[in-house]
Design a protein around this motif. Structure first.
Motif, PDB file in Angstrom:
ATOM      1  N   THR A 114      -9.573  20.651   1.431  1.00 12.00           N
ATOM      2  CA  THR A 114      -8.692  19.507   1.685  1.00 12.00           C
ATOM      3  C   THR A 114      -8.815  18.471   0.584  1.00 12.00           C
ATOM      4  O   THR A 114      -7.814  17.911   0.108  1.00 12.00           O
ATOM      5  CB  THR A 114      -9.025  18.867   3.043  1.00 12.00           C
TER       6      THR A 114
ATOM      7  N   PRO B 193     -16.916  27.724   7.298  1.00 13.94           N
ATOM      8  CA  PRO B 193     -17.539  26.502   7.820  1.00 13.94           C
ATOM      9  C   PRO B 193     -16.663  25.278   7.587  1.00 13.94           C
ATOM     10  O   PRO B 193     -15.815  25.259   6.695  1.00 13.94           O
ATOM     11  CB  PRO B 193     -18.850  26.403   7.020  1.00 13.94           C
ATOM     12  N   ASP B 194     -16.895  24.247   8.401  1.00 13.87           N
ATOM     13  CA  ASP B 194     -16.111  23.020   8.272  1.00 13.87           C
ATOM     14  C   ASP B 194     -16.257  22.392   6.888  1.00 13.87           C
ATOM     15  O   ASP B 194     -15.328  21.754   6.383  1.00 13.87           O
ATOM     16  CB  ASP B 194     -16.544  22.010   9.347  1.00 13.87           C
ATOM     17  N   CYS B 195     -17.439  22.542   6.260  1.00 12.62           N
ATOM     18  CA  CYS B 195     -17.653  21.927   4.954  1.00 12.62           C
ATOM     19  C   CYS B 195     -16.715  22.538   3.904  1.00 12.62           C
ATOM     20  O   CYS B 195     -16.218  21.844   3.016  1.00 12.62           O
ATOM     21  CB  CYS B 195     -19.108  22.067   4.523  1.00 12.62           C
ATOM     22  N   VAL B 196     -16.454  23.865   4.015  1.00 19.67           N
ATOM     23  CA  VAL B 196     -15.534  24.503   3.081  1.00 19.67           C
ATOM     24  C   VAL B 196     -14.114  23.997   3.297  1.00 19.67           C
ATOM     25  O   VAL B 196     -13.360  23.735   2.347  1.00 19.67           O
ATOM     26  CB  VAL B 196     -15.597  26.038   3.243  1.00 19.67           C
ATOM     27  N   ASP B 197     -13.760  23.830   4.556  1.00 15.21           N
ATOM     28  CA  ASP B 197     -12.433  23.307   4.870  1.00 15.21           C
ATOM     29  C   ASP B 197     -12.265  21.911   4.288  1.00 15.21           C
ATOM     30  O   ASP B 197     -11.213  21.552   3.762  1.00 15.21           O
ATOM     31  CB  ASP B 197     -12.247  23.290   6.392  1.00 15.21           C
ATOM     32  N   ALA B 198     -13.312  21.090   4.385  1.00 16.06           N
ATOM     33  CA  ALA B 198     -13.263  19.730   3.839  1.00 16.06           C
ATOM     34  C   ALA B 198     -13.123  19.752   2.319  1.00 16.06           C
ATOM     35  O   ALA B 198     -12.404  18.929   1.735  1.00 16.06           O
ATOM     36  CB  ALA B 198     -14.517  18.960   4.243  1.00 16.06           C
ATOM     37  N   ILE B 199     -13.830  20.706   1.678  1.00  9.49           N
ATOM     38  CA  ILE B 199     -13.735  20.818   0.221  1.00  9.49           C
ATOM     39  C   ILE B 199     -12.314  21.187  -0.203  1.00  9.49           C
ATOM     40  O   ILE B 199     -11.752  20.608  -1.140  1.00  9.49           O
ATOM     41  CB  ILE B 199     -14.756  21.859  -0.297  1.00  9.49           C
TER      42      ILE B 199
END
Length: 204
Positions: free
Chosen positions: A46, A38-44
């Motif tokens: 980063t 999910p995008d939220c994991v990618d944001a974490i």
């Protein structure tokens, strides 16, 4: 890293997450749907990377820094400067390895090397630095051999140079003009520190 090492790390990661992360065929490796996070994991991830980068940039330097350099350059340029640098990074240990030969960076564990002259073949990253050089001699030598008045006169004089200098020519700059002169390198010295002691009546 080697291909077997990478394969072992991938296998350990797949075992940890309990899913196949890579689809392997003979000529290609592709990501599986399990890697579509999910995008939220990618944001974490980063944010974690940014935090690590900021911490490393703002923190003090640690570990060891091994510097290889000719003796004369160390005495003149490096040794007078470290105190302020060391005070800024008290956790950093600096080791000066003084030698007038070209060191082997890998086998001798040297992080940074400052050298005179052209570099031997190397895959290391290099940056050219410029340091002006001057010709000097002793009054006794001039009284015995005469005073050169133009660059071509140097061809009739004895010149001592570092043995690491690969060319018999010396290059002189006056204004924007560069002149090459072939000199008699009768005396070769491995250290520039010894050059002043060689300025006797017999040597230039």
């Amino acid at each position: 890293m080697s291909q077997p090492s990478a394969s072992r790390l991938i296998a350990a990661l797949e075992e940890e997450v309990g899913a196949t992360l890579f689809s392997r065929i003979t000529r290609a490796v592709t990501l599986t749907e399990a890697c579509d996070v999910p995008d939220c994991v990618d944001a974490i991830l980063t944010a974690l990377g940014d935090a690590d980068h900021e911490a490393r940039g703002a923190g003090e330097l640690r570990g060891s820094l091994r510097i290889g350099t000719p003796i004369s350059l160390a005495l003149r340029e490096i040794i007078p400067r470290p105190p302020a640098f060391v005070e800024q990074h008290p956790a950093l240990k600096i080791e000066l390895r003084l030698t007038d030969r070209y060191p082997d960076l890998v086998t001798e564990g040297i992080d940074v090397s400052l050298q005179f002259g052209a570099l031997p073949d190397s895959s290391a990253t290099a940056r050219e630095l410029h340091q002006p050089r001057i010709l000097t001699t002793s009054p006794d030598y001039l009284r015995e051999r005469g005073t050169p008045t133009m660059p071509s006169d140097l061809a009739h004089h004895s010149v001592n140079r570092q043995s690491s200098a690969s060319l018999a020519d010396i290059f002189l700059r006056q204004g924007g003009c560069i002149t090459s002169v072939r000199v008699d390198r009768q005396l070769s010295i491995t250290s520039t520190k010894a050059s002043p002691q060689a300025r006797s009546p017999g040597w230039g």
